[in-house]
Design an enzyme around this catalytic site. Structure first.
Site, short mmCIF file in Angstrom:
data_model
loop_
_atom_site.label_atom_id
_atom_site.label_comp_id
_atom_site.label_asym_id
_atom_site.label_seq_id
_atom_site.Cartn_x
_atom_site.Cartn_y
_atom_site.Cartn_z
N GLY A 82 -6.94 2.64 -5.08
CA GLY A 82 -7.66 3.90 -4.90
C GLY A 82 -9.13 3.63 -4.66
O GLY A 82 -9.83 4.42 -4.03
N HIS A 220 -8.67 14.82 6.56
CA HIS A 220 -8.42 13.79 5.53
C HIS A 220 -8.41 14.43 4.14
O HIS A 220 -9.38 15.08 3.74
CB HIS A 220 -9.50 12.71 5.62
CG HIS A 220 -9.32 11.60 4.64
ND1 HIS A 220 -8.66 10.43 4.95
CD2 HIS A 220 -9.69 11.48 3.34
CE1 HIS A 220 -8.64 9.64 3.90
NE2 HIS A 220 -9.26 10.26 2.90
N GLU A 323 -16.51 -13.57 -5.57
CA GLU A 323 -16.22 -13.12 -6.93
C GLU A 323 -15.24 -11.95 -6.95
O GLU A 323 -14.45 -11.82 -7.88
CB GLU A 323 -17.53 -12.75 -7.65
CG GLU A 323 -18.46 -13.92 -7.91
CD GLU A 323 -19.26 -14.38 -6.69
OE1 GLU A 323 -19.30 -13.63 -5.68
OE2 GLU A 323 -19.83 -15.48 -6.72
C1 LIG Z 1 -14.48 1.89 -2.07
C2 LIG Z 1 -14.15 3.28 -1.64
N1 LIG Z 1 -15.02 3.97 -0.87
C3 LIG Z 1 -14.75 5.22 -0.48
C4 LIG Z 1 -13.59 5.83 -0.85
C5 LIG Z 1 -13.32 7.28 -0.44
N2 LIG Z 1 -12.24 7.30 0.60
C6 LIG Z 1 -10.98 7.59 0.30
S1 LIG Z 1 -9.97 7.49 1.62
C7 LIG Z 1 -11.26 7.09 2.63
C8 LIG Z 1 -11.01 6.83 4.10
C9 LIG Z 1 -10.08 5.70 4.26
O1 LIG Z 1 -9.76 5.50 5.59
P1 LIG Z 1 -8.56 4.51 5.96
O2 LIG Z 1 -8.66 3.25 5.17
O3 LIG Z 1 -8.59 4.35 7.44
O4 LIG Z 1 -7.29 5.31 5.50
P2 LIG Z 1 -6.60 6.54 6.25
O5 LIG Z 1 -7.50 7.01 7.35
O6 LIG Z 1 -5.36 5.99 6.77
O7 LIG Z 1 -6.40 7.57 5.20
C10 LIG Z 1 -12.44 7.03 1.93
C11 LIG Z 1 -13.74 6.71 2.55
C12 LIG Z 1 -12.72 5.10 -1.67
N3 LIG Z 1 -11.57 5.64 -2.11
N4 LIG Z 1 -13.01 3.83 -2.01
#
Ligand SMILES: Cc1ncc(C[n+]2csc(CCOP(=O)(O)OP(=O)(O)O)c2C)c(N)n1
Length: 590
Positions: A82, A220, A323
Site C-alpha cells: 500500500g 483513480h 537500505e
Molecule cells: C509511496 C506512495 N506514494 C503515493 C501513494 C498514493 N498512491 C496510491 S495509488 C497511486 C498511483 C499509482 O499508480 P500505478 O502504480 O500506476 O497504479 P495504477 O494506476 O495501476 O492504480 C498513488 C500515487 C502511495 N500509496 N504510496
C-alpha cells in the site's frame, strides 16, 4: 480492472497454491506491490473460493479482514503493501529465501503498477534481483499509462520499463495485458527458469471493460457512478469458481546445521565495542541456530556483521548501499520463517524507515542493528551520526529498542532478539567501551540495571549506551563530594523499566537526570517522561541530550560539547542536590 485479465490467467493456469496450507513450503507466493488494487486481490480470493460474497462486501468496513490495502491478518496475504515501491523489493527477499535458504523452486509473482516503478526502491529491487540471478522472481508490470493524478512519466512506452529491467539483467516479455492467450504464453515462458528474473511488461487499459472510466483520467480510487451499467458491460453477474492449482510437493526446505549457543565472553575490565559484540554474538547465534540470517548495507566491516559472513557465508546477504532493499529483503525472508538480522550505520536506517513502518503492518519479525550511534563516533561528523534513531524506532508499533553499554550486555541482547516478535532494534557504539558486566550477567527486554545506589541518593541518572560510562564517572566524582547519585542503565529503551524508574523517582525525592547521545526529541529522555506523564506525582526530569549541530572532533570533545559527558552530568546532579526534593508528596505513594 487493468490487471484483472493478468490475474485471471495467473490463477487459472499458473499460480500454484494450497489455500488450506498457506505456509506450505511448496506454495508459490503472490505480492500485490500495487496494494491499492486490493479489490482485484479480494476478487481473486472470491474466485478461488477463499472468501464468500458476504465477506467480500465487508470491504473497508470496520472490523473486516478486507482492509483498504492488503494486510496479513488474511491468511493468504504474506506482507502488507500500500506504500508503493515496496512489494517488488519484498518479493526479492522471498526469492532470495527460495533460491538461497529454502532451496526450493517455488515462484514469487509480484504485480506492480507502472507509476510505482518511479520509486528508487523499485530500482534497488531490479538491480539486486538481476545481480542475484533470481530466476524464481516474476514481476508483472501493469502499464495502464495512468497513475493517481495523471499520466506516468512513460505513458504506454513499454520499452522504457523493458530497457531498464534488461540493463539490470532481467529477461523481459512485452505483452498485450488483455489478451489471455498471450498472457498465458508469457507466464509459461517466465516460469521456465533461465537464471534471470522475468519482467512481464503488459500494456493495459485502466478501467478496462467499463466505458464510463476506461482509459480516462480522474477515476483513480473513485467509485463508479453507474455500477449496474458497468456490471452489464462486463458480462453480467457471474459466479465463477477458479480453485488454484495445487502445488507439486517440492521437497523439504533446506536446513542449516545447528548447535549449542556459545556467546562471546569479554573479561570485565577490558574494553570492547558493542558493535564488535554484535558481530561476534550474531556469528555465535548463527552457529547455534540454522535459521538465523544476516544482511548488511555494505558496511559489514563497520557493523561487524562481517564476523557472521565469515562464519556463515551461505546465510549472509550483501545488500550493498540499498537500505530500502535490505529491510525489504529481511521482511521477505522472514515470511518463510527465517530469522533475519539486518545492519548498517544507524543513521542510514532512516533511509529505510517507510519499510520499517510497513514491516510492522506486515506483522513481520525482523531485527535491525544500527551502529555508529551519536556524536561519540567522532571525526566523521554529523552525516554519519545517528541522532534520531531512538525516536524513529520507538515510534514503530510494537517495536523493541535496545541500547547496550558493554560488550557482554550487547551479546546477551543480540541472543534475546532472535526470539522477539515484531521489529526489534539494537543501537551499537563505534568506540570501545569498558566491559562492566560479567559474561554470565543476565538481561531482559523491559529490564534495566541499577549500577550505583544508596539509601541516600540525591538524584538518579538514567542513561544507556556510551553515556553509562560517563554517568559512572560522574557518580564517582560526586561520591567524593558527599553527593550520592543512583545510576540506572536503561538498556531496554522500549519497553522501558517503569517500575525501576518510579522507585528511583520516589527514593530520590523526584530528581531524575536522563542522559543520551541523541537529540532530545523522542529518545531515552522522552521514554522516561512518558512513564510519568499521567502520574499523579511527577519527578523533575533534567534531559541531557545533543542540542546543537555537532561537527567533527574527538569523541570525548564531542560528548563534552554536547553537554552529555561526566562533567555535565555531575553539574546537573549538583544542581538537583542543591535544589532539594522536587516532589515531597511522592512519599504518599511509597
Ligand atoms: C509511496 C506512495 N506514494 C503515493 C501513494 C498514493 N498512491 C496510491 S495509488 C497511486 C498511483 C499509482 O499508480 P500505478 O502504480 O500506476 O497504479 P495504477 O494506476 O495501476 O492504480 C498513488 C500515487 C502511495 N500509496 N504510496
Amino acid at each position: 480492472m487493468s490487471a484483472a485479465d493478468l490475474m485471471a490467467v495467473l490463477i487459472a493456469r499458473h499460480f500454484r497454491y494450497d489455500p488450506d496450507a498457506p505456509r506450505d513450503a511448496s506454495n508459490d507466493h503472490l505480492v500485490f506491490s500495487k496494494g491499492h488494487a486490493s479489490p482485484l486481490l479480494y476478487a481473486m480470493f472470491k474466485a478461488m473460493g477463499f472468501i464468500d460474497d458476504e465477506e467480500f462486501l465487508t470491504y473497508r468496513r470496520l472490523g473486516s479482514r478486507l482492509e483498504g490495502h492488503p494486510v496479513p491478518i488474511l491468511p493468504w496475504v504474506e506482507v502488507a503493501t500500500g506504500s508503493l515501491g515496496q512489494g517488488l523489493p519484498i518479493g526479492v527477499g522471498m526469492a532470495i529465501a527460495g533460491k538461497h535458504l529454502d532451496r526450493l523452486p517455488y515462484r514469487v509473482w509480484v504485480l506492480c503498477g507502472d507509476s510505482e516503478m518511479a520509486e528508487g526502491s523499485m530500482n534497488e529491487a531490479l538491480e539486486h534481483a538481476g545481480h542475484l540471478g533470481l530466476g524464481n522472481l516474476i514481476a508483472i508490470v501493469d502499464v495502464n499509462r495512468l497513475g493517481q493524478t495523471g499520466e506516468t512519466m512513460h505513458g504506454w512506452d513499454l520499452d522504457a520499463y523493458r530497457d531498464r529491467a534488461e540493463v539490470f539483467g532481467w529477461r523481459t516479455i512485452e505483452v498485450d495485458g488483455h489478451d489471455p492467450a498471450a498472457i498465458d504464453g508469457a507466464y509459461a515462458q517466465a516460469a521456465a527458469p533461465d537464471g534471470r528474473p522475468t519482467m512481464i511488461v503488459a500494456r493495459t487499459i485502466k478501467g478496462y471493460g467499463v466505458g464510463e472510466v476506461a482509459n480516462k483520467e480522474g477515476w483513480h480510487g473513485k467509485a463508479l457512478a453507474h455500477p449496474e451499467q458497468a456490471i452489464a458491460e462486463l458480462g453480467g453477474e457471474r459466479h465463477l469458481l477458479v480453485p488454484p492449482l495445487k502445488p507439486a510437493r517440492l521437497g523439504d526446505p533446506h536446513r542449516f546445521p545447528a548447535g549449542r549457543l556459545e556467546l562471546p565472553r569479554y573479561p570485565v575490565g577490558s574494553e570492547a565495542a558493542t558493535r564488535q559484540a554484535y558481530g561476534d554474538a550474531l556469528a555465535a547465534l548463527g552457529s547455534a541456530r540454522g535459521e538465523v540470517v544476516a544482511l548488511d548495507g555494505e558496511v559489514s566491516n563497520s557493523t561487524f556483521s562481517e564476523v557472521f559472513r565469515e562464519a556463515h557465508p551461505e546465510r549472509y546477504f550483501e545488500m550493498y548501499i540499498a537500505e530500502q532493499q535490505m529491510v525489504a529483503a529481511a521482511v521477505g525472508i522472514q515470511v518463510r520463517g527465517w530469522v533475519p538480522f539486518a545492519s548498517t550505520f544507524a543513521a542510514f536506517l532512516t533511509r529505510a524507515y517507510d519499510f520499517v513502518r510497513m514491516a510492522a503492518i506486515s506483522r513481520a519479525d525482523i531485527r535491525l542493528s544500527g551502529s555508529h550511534a551519536g556524536v561519540s563516533i567522532g571525526e566523521d561528523g554529523p552525516s554519519q551520526m545517528a541522532l534520531e534513531d531512538l525516536a524513529m524506532m520507538r515510534a514503530v508499533h510494537g517495536s523493541t529498542v535496545l541500547y547496550p553499554c558493554d560488550a557482554n550486555q550487547a551479546a546477551q541482547l543480540v541472543a534475546l532478539m532472535a526470539d522477539l516478535t515484531g521489529i526489534s532494534y539494537i543501537r551499537t557504539t563505534r568506540a570501545k567501551t569498558p566491559v562492566i558486566y560479567g559474561p554470565d550477567e543476565r538481561f531482559a527486554v523491559g529490564g534495566s540495571k541499577v549500577l550505583r545506589s544508596s539509601g541516600d541518593d540525591q538524584a538518579a541518572v538514567v542513561t544507556a549506551g556510551i553515556t553509562v560510562h560517563e554517568a559512572l564517572k560522574a557518580a564517582d566524582t560526586l561520591a567524593k563530594e558527599g553527593i550520592s547519585v543512583r545510576v540506572i542503565d536503561a538498556y531496554s529503551v522500549k519497553p522501558i523499566d517503569a517500575a525501576t524508574l518510579r522507585r528511583a523517582a520516589a527514593e530520590t525525592g523526584g530528581r531524575l537526570i536522563t542522559v543520551e547521545d541523541h537529540w532530545p526529541e523522542g529518545g531515552l529522555g522522552a521514554a522516561v517522561l512518558d512513564v510519568f506523564a499521567d502520574e499523579d506525582l511527577r519527578p523533575r526530569v533534567v534531559n541531557l541530550a545533543v542540542r546543537d549541530m555537532p561537527g567533527s572532533g574527538k569523541p570525548d570533545e564531542l560528548l563534552a560539547a554536547a553537554g552529555i559527558d561526566a562533567a555535565h552530568i555531575a553539574d546537573a546532579a549538583r544542581r538537583l542536590a542543591r535544589a532539594g526534593p522536587q516532589i515531597g508528596s511522592l512519599e504518599r505513594r511509597t
